[in-house]
Design a protein around this motif. Sequence first.
Motif, PDB file in Angstrom:
ATOM      1  N   GLU A   1      10.646 101.119  68.070  1.00 59.63           N
ATOM      2  CA  GLU A   1       9.492 100.992  68.992  1.00 59.63           C
ATOM      3  C   GLU A   1       9.019  99.647  69.350  1.00 59.63           C
ATOM      4  N   PHE A   2       9.006  99.173  68.131  1.00 59.69           N
ATOM      5  CA  PHE A   2       8.331  97.739  68.158  1.00 59.69           C
ATOM      6  C   PHE A   2       9.477  96.711  68.749  1.00 59.69           C
ATOM      7  N   ILE A   3      10.646  96.852  68.631  1.00 62.81           N
ATOM      8  CA  ILE A   3      11.563  96.015  69.319  1.00 62.81           C
ATOM      9  C   ILE A   3      12.128  96.628  70.789  1.00 62.81           C
ATOM     10  N   GLN A   4      11.778  97.747  70.948  1.00 60.21           N
ATOM     11  CA  GLN A   4      11.893  98.261  72.326  1.00 60.21           C
ATOM     12  C   GLN A   4      13.498  98.388  72.461  1.00 60.21           C
ATOM     13  N   ALA A   5      14.139  98.766  71.641  1.00 54.27           N
ATOM     14  CA  ALA A   5      15.569  98.688  71.859  1.00 54.27           C
ATOM     15  C   ALA A   5      16.225  99.763  70.652  1.00 54.27           C
ATOM     16  N   GLN A   6      16.976 100.639  70.995  1.00 54.72           N
ATOM     17  CA  GLN A   6      17.650 101.537  69.696  1.00 54.72           C
ATOM     18  C   GLN A   6      18.570 100.556  69.259  1.00 54.72           C
ATOM     19  N   ASN A   7      19.369 100.906  68.145  1.00 55.93           N
ATOM     20  CA  ASN A   7      20.387 100.359  67.287  1.00 55.93           C
ATOM     21  C   ASN A   7      21.614  99.960  68.191  1.00 55.93           C
ATOM     22  N   TYR A   8      21.807  98.663  68.466  1.00 54.05           N
ATOM     23  CA  TYR A   8      23.009  98.089  69.252  1.00 54.05           C
ATOM     24  C   TYR A   8      23.040  98.644  70.656  1.00 54.05           C
ATOM     25  N   GLU A   9      21.614  98.822  70.919  1.00 54.30           N
ATOM     26  CA  GLU A   9      21.373  98.833  72.530  1.00 54.30           C
ATOM     27  C   GLU A   9      21.228  97.388  73.117  1.00 54.30           C
ATOM     28  N   ARG A  10      21.702  97.134  74.098  1.00 52.66           N
ATOM     29  CA  ARG A  10      21.308  95.801  74.882  1.00 52.66           C
ATOM     30  C   ARG A  10      20.442  96.002  76.233  1.00 52.66           C
ATOM     31  N   ASN A  11      19.369  95.327  76.140  1.00 52.22           N
ATOM     32  CA  ASN A  11      18.558  95.460  77.359  1.00 52.22           C
ATOM     33  C   ASN A  11      17.609  94.257  77.359  1.00 52.22           C
ATOM     34  N   ASP A  12      17.151  94.056  78.592  1.00 53.36           N
ATOM     35  CA  ASP A  12      16.183  92.918  78.802  1.00 53.36           C
ATOM     36  C   ASP A  12      14.921  93.226  78.260  1.00 53.36           C
ATOM     37  N   GLN A  13      14.461  94.288  77.917  1.00 53.00           N
ATOM     38  CA  GLN A  13      13.202  94.544  77.730  1.00 53.00           C
ATOM     39  C   GLN A  13      12.872  94.366  76.004  1.00 53.00           C
TER      40      GLN A  13
END
Length: 401
Positions: free
Chosen positions: A44-56
């Motif tokens: 939640e802190f990173i705002q990305a799941q494991n191995y997920e790529r996103n701009d946020q």
Amino acid sequence: MTQLNININFEELTEAIMQSDMNMMMKSLAVTVLNAYMEVERDEFIQAQNYERNDQRLDYRNGYYERNFTLAVGKLRLKIPRTRSGEFSTQVFEQYQRKDQAFVLSLMEAVINGVSTKKVTRIVEELCGESVSKSFVSNTMKRLDPEIEAFKSRSLTYSSFRYVYVDAMYIKVRENHHVVSKGVYIAQGVNQKNRREILGFKVSEEESYASWKQFFQELRERGLTQPRLIISDAHAGLKKAVQEIFTGTAWQRCTVHFLRNMIDQMPKKNSAGARQYLKKIFRSSTLQEAKEARQKFEEYVQEDTRYEAVLAQLDQGFWDGLQYLSEPEDYHISLRTTNSLERLNREIRRREKVVSIFPNSVSAERLIGAVLMDIQEEWQKGPKPFLKGPIVDEEETSFTD
């Protein structure tokens, strides 16, 4: 809110439970849950799941470090997630302040219920496999102080209290390298809904006029209005303080204490009849009935000089013991004695006796305050009011000869 989705192989879990030590199983389960919780926190802190790529995304994962964490089931070794920036911080340790809240509350409950600090340290050793000092238990109890102080000093303006019971009990406290006796002053009130509340308590010097006066003044300063009746024993300093601080309030002498004092003056043999006549006086439901019972008692003992002291006591305290008669008859049984407050004192004594001697007045006030708060909560949850019968208004009633 953070949610955990944990897949459990129930066959393997059942096998583990059946073949392993229960304490070790609980530790393993706690490690699994807390590690999973911190993983979700980091996502939640990173705002990305494991191995997920996103701009946020705000940061990147950077492995783990290990840290001990003590719970009621023992010391756990957890894997704490890290991020590349180093700005991520789990809430697990802040929330529990390195000690499981349920565990800390259990310690408090044990001490409040009369378990000595020595016994509590043994309980901790058995649960956690490590020792703690007495100071740890004491410091844990100190966390109650703000709550106890708020309870002790709360405003009393939210209700009027028609009837107030007061009494003092004694405890032993270490002071200046000596063991001294201290008085514990307690006030119990009956509010407008006929339910009782603990109005105040104070650990002070031995019972005296000055101590009672100060206690009553503090109650008045907190908003206690003029009660109709104050019920207590006949301590001279208490009576004087009532007359000065609550001028105009009727004083009801506890009939149990009064009868006990008179019966102690009676002959040990062949006095059963006299005792029965005497008791009827203070079980009367009307003033006329009480006067007739008094006359019968006096006629029964008038020829026996051994009852002269009892007759003198009765003459002096007759009216003070009958003030309850000016109140609704349904209330009489509760207003003529301090029995309800005596039961409260016994409950304090039951939990206090394992302490024997308090190290200081602050610790005494902490334990007694916690017990009284516990009792107050039980009263509030109770389904029935303290005084049985209809709730009446504040109209004045007369008490005539």
